[in-house]
Scaffold this active site. Sequence first.
Site, PDB file in Angstrom:
ATOM      1  N   GLU A   1       8.441  -5.218  14.553  1.00 61.60           N
ATOM      2  CA  GLU A   1       7.594  -6.190  14.740  1.00 61.60           C
ATOM      3  C   GLU A   1       8.502  -7.275  15.421  1.00 61.60           C
ATOM      4  OE1 GLU A   1       7.339  -4.931  11.766  1.00 61.60           O
ATOM      5  OE2 GLU A   1       5.399  -4.012  11.885  1.00 61.60           O
TER       6      GLU A   1
ATOM      7  N   PHE B   1       2.910  -9.167   8.336  1.00 62.73           N
ATOM      8  CA  PHE B   1       3.889  -8.819   9.159  1.00 62.73           C
ATOM      9  C   PHE B   1       4.221  -9.743  10.388  1.00 62.73           C
ATOM     10  CE2 PHE B   1       2.673  -4.408   7.728  1.00 62.73           C
ATOM     11  CZ  PHE B   1       3.404  -4.502   6.729  1.00 62.73           C
TER      12      PHE B   1
ATOM     13  N   ASP C   1      -4.751  -2.637  -1.676  1.00 63.89           N
ATOM     14  CA  ASP C   1      -3.255  -2.578  -1.092  1.00 63.89           C
ATOM     15  C   ASP C   1      -2.373  -3.359  -2.101  1.00 63.89           C
ATOM     16  OD1 ASP C   1      -3.443  -0.283   0.577  1.00 63.89           O
ATOM     17  OD2 ASP C   1      -3.566  -1.521   2.342  1.00 63.89           O
TER      18      ASP C   1
ATOM     19  N   ARG D   1     -12.169  -8.622  12.297  1.00 69.24           N
ATOM     20  CA  ARG D   1     -11.513  -7.743  13.207  1.00 69.24           C
ATOM     21  C   ARG D   1     -12.289  -6.963  13.975  1.00 69.24           C
ATOM     22  NH1 ARG D   1      -9.302  -2.588   9.799  1.00 69.24           N
ATOM     23  NH2 ARG D   1     -10.917  -2.586   8.193  1.00 69.24           N
TER      24      ARG D   1
ATOM     25  N   ARG E   1     -10.020  -8.106   6.953  1.00 67.86           N
ATOM     26  CA  ARG E   1     -10.068  -6.871   6.949  1.00 67.86           C
ATOM     27  C   ARG E   1     -11.503  -6.308   6.649  1.00 67.86           C
ATOM     28  NH1 ARG E   1     -10.684  -2.068   3.593  1.00 67.86           N
ATOM     29  NH2 ARG E   1     -10.788  -3.682   1.720  1.00 67.86           N
TER      30      ARG E   1
ATOM     31  N   SER F   1      -6.530   0.137  12.534  1.00 64.15           N
ATOM     32  CA  SER F   1      -6.629  -1.367  11.846  1.00 64.15           C
ATOM     33  C   SER F   1      -6.934  -2.453  12.594  1.00 64.15           C
ATOM     34  CB  SER F   1      -5.439  -1.647  10.825  1.00 64.15           C
ATOM     35  OG  SER F   1      -5.108  -0.396  10.256  1.00 64.15           O
TER      36      SER F   1
ATOM     37  N   HIS G   1      -6.349  -8.418   8.403  1.00 62.72           N
ATOM     38  CA  HIS G   1      -5.777  -8.081   7.137  1.00 62.72           C
ATOM     39  C   HIS G   1      -5.199  -9.527   6.544  1.00 62.72           C
ATOM     40  CE1 HIS G   1      -6.658  -4.312   8.494  1.00 62.72           C
ATOM     41  NE2 HIS G   1      -6.830  -3.660   7.656  1.00 62.72           N
TER      42      HIS G   1
END
Lengths: 278, 322
Positions: B63, B88, B122, B15, B172, B42, B114
């Site tokens: 989204e 998402f 998480d 990322r 991530r 993020s 991620h």
Amino acid sequence: MGPAVDVHALEARAREFRKTILQVITKAGSGHPGGSLSAIDILTALYFHHMRHDPRNPSWSDRDRFVLSKGHACPAWYVVLAACGYFDPKHLWTLREIDSILQGHPDMTRTPGVEISTGSLGMGFSAAIGMALAGQRDGRPYRVYALLGDGESQEGSIWEGALFAHHYGLENLTAILDRNGLQQTGRTEERIRLDPVADKWRAFGWHVQEIDGHDMGAILAALEQARGVGGRPQIIVARTVKGKGVSFIEGVVGFHGKALTQAELGRALAELDGAQKG
Amino acid sequence: MAAPTTTTHGMKATRDAYGEALVEVARGDPRIYALTGDLRDSNRLEAFAAAYSDRFVECGIAEQNMIGVAAGLAVSGKIPFVSSFAVFLPGRCYDQIRVLVAQPNLNVKFVSTHGGITVGEDGMSAQAIEELAMMRALANMTVIVPADAVETAKAVRALVDHRGPVYVRLGRAAVPVVFDDGYAFAIGKAALLHDGGDLTIAACGIMVAEALVAADVLAADGIRTRVLNVSTLKPMDEETLVAAARESGAIVTAEEHTIYGGLGGAVAELVTAHHPVPVERVGIRDCYGESGSPRQLMEKYGLTAAEIIAAARRALMRKTRR
């Protein structure tokens, strides 16, 4: 289109469009007559008076954009697009047939004049917002119009879009809510209540007008007023009648997604012809 | 994340490479927009937002609308790069992607960060382990899983020149850099990283580094392993994969994803159609993850070089038994 408004001429056009809509749906054997008839006066006002567009040059970069977020009403849109000259009206009689340029829900890859494909409810509105955002960021003069269904307004993404368009002050965006009060299986207020729907849009920061969506003069005036609003998006809550113009379709849930039989079509056309003479 | 010991050039999150590369490509191309749903940090888009505020679009935690906005921008001549977490995007807006982007074949780039189980602490709701299958199923969609930061940067450049929708899955955590700048990336081309004729390991994403370690261990046992970086899951490099099946006679796939419908599924589909050979799939075995460090999760859920080696031995057994 010219500045002089001939309301009667627009009303006459809309009446003819009603007949063609019902004919092509019956020819297709399936489709959505109710929501097509509730929207046709608004579509007529947009395409034959209000919007800046050029059927001979559908990709003109500064054309006003129209998005049919309630995509199932596309028979009404196709009839209007054909009458404008976006494609040969002979295609209307191929609606929903294999290889047709006129799909059961709008397909931008097949139909000239269709800006974005729709069909799943709640989506076209967001795409219209993207077009308006592009126009705003690029400083282009075009406006974007999105026709929403009231049943469609139960989709959460409509309210995501309402927040977004207000946040970015999209003054080049006008939504029109076809508030016909019915959805597939019943009255909107009996399925999931929407009222007071105009207050909801006011609370979201939009400029709101409430009109009779079958009063051609009122539609034109509301579109004109919306165009003059600065700093925020506008919505015209158009109170309409599903199946407007044909007594036995008006307000009847059963005609949401069902073609008229030949016999019903004959009666409907006779009624519309009678209205024309009267 | 640590672990692989083959020669690597340090550690870097894919990322991070995305954020840097996007700023770079956007400099010379005003069509490029970046959209995110309250994840500019993020998604590593803060530098883009600062450099090109007029082409950055904060969409908020919404989204579905974000995809529509991207489609509207795309039909207006922009090249939107849409980012969120991989759970998402596409999970929260799949029908929007399908109807507004994939069906009309619009030029929208989806770059999710991620991805996979290594999102870590998480927990399972945040761990995307099935989205490659979802995106592969969409006609017109290209699906790319870069192995490291170098490949990610090259992929971003390739996306700009590629017309049509693409999904890119990034991670991530910092991961080993396996390529040097001379690495040639092309959409739809699998890269040969290690040659051998006894067995092929086809890997993508973080499992490429694991595959290279596995190949070294197998080499010590005299097993000559071909390692392919299959970063483009769709369209898959048929020629290279079918040649691998024909020439090595057995394939192990390795991915940070469920074994259903991702790289393993794609390779199995291809090989059974053209040159059937034993295929062993290393991946998440039809379950969900949990909280934990990335490395702990990789070990518990079978995403390691050791797991690839075990799969390789099974594949070789099946191959010789035929």
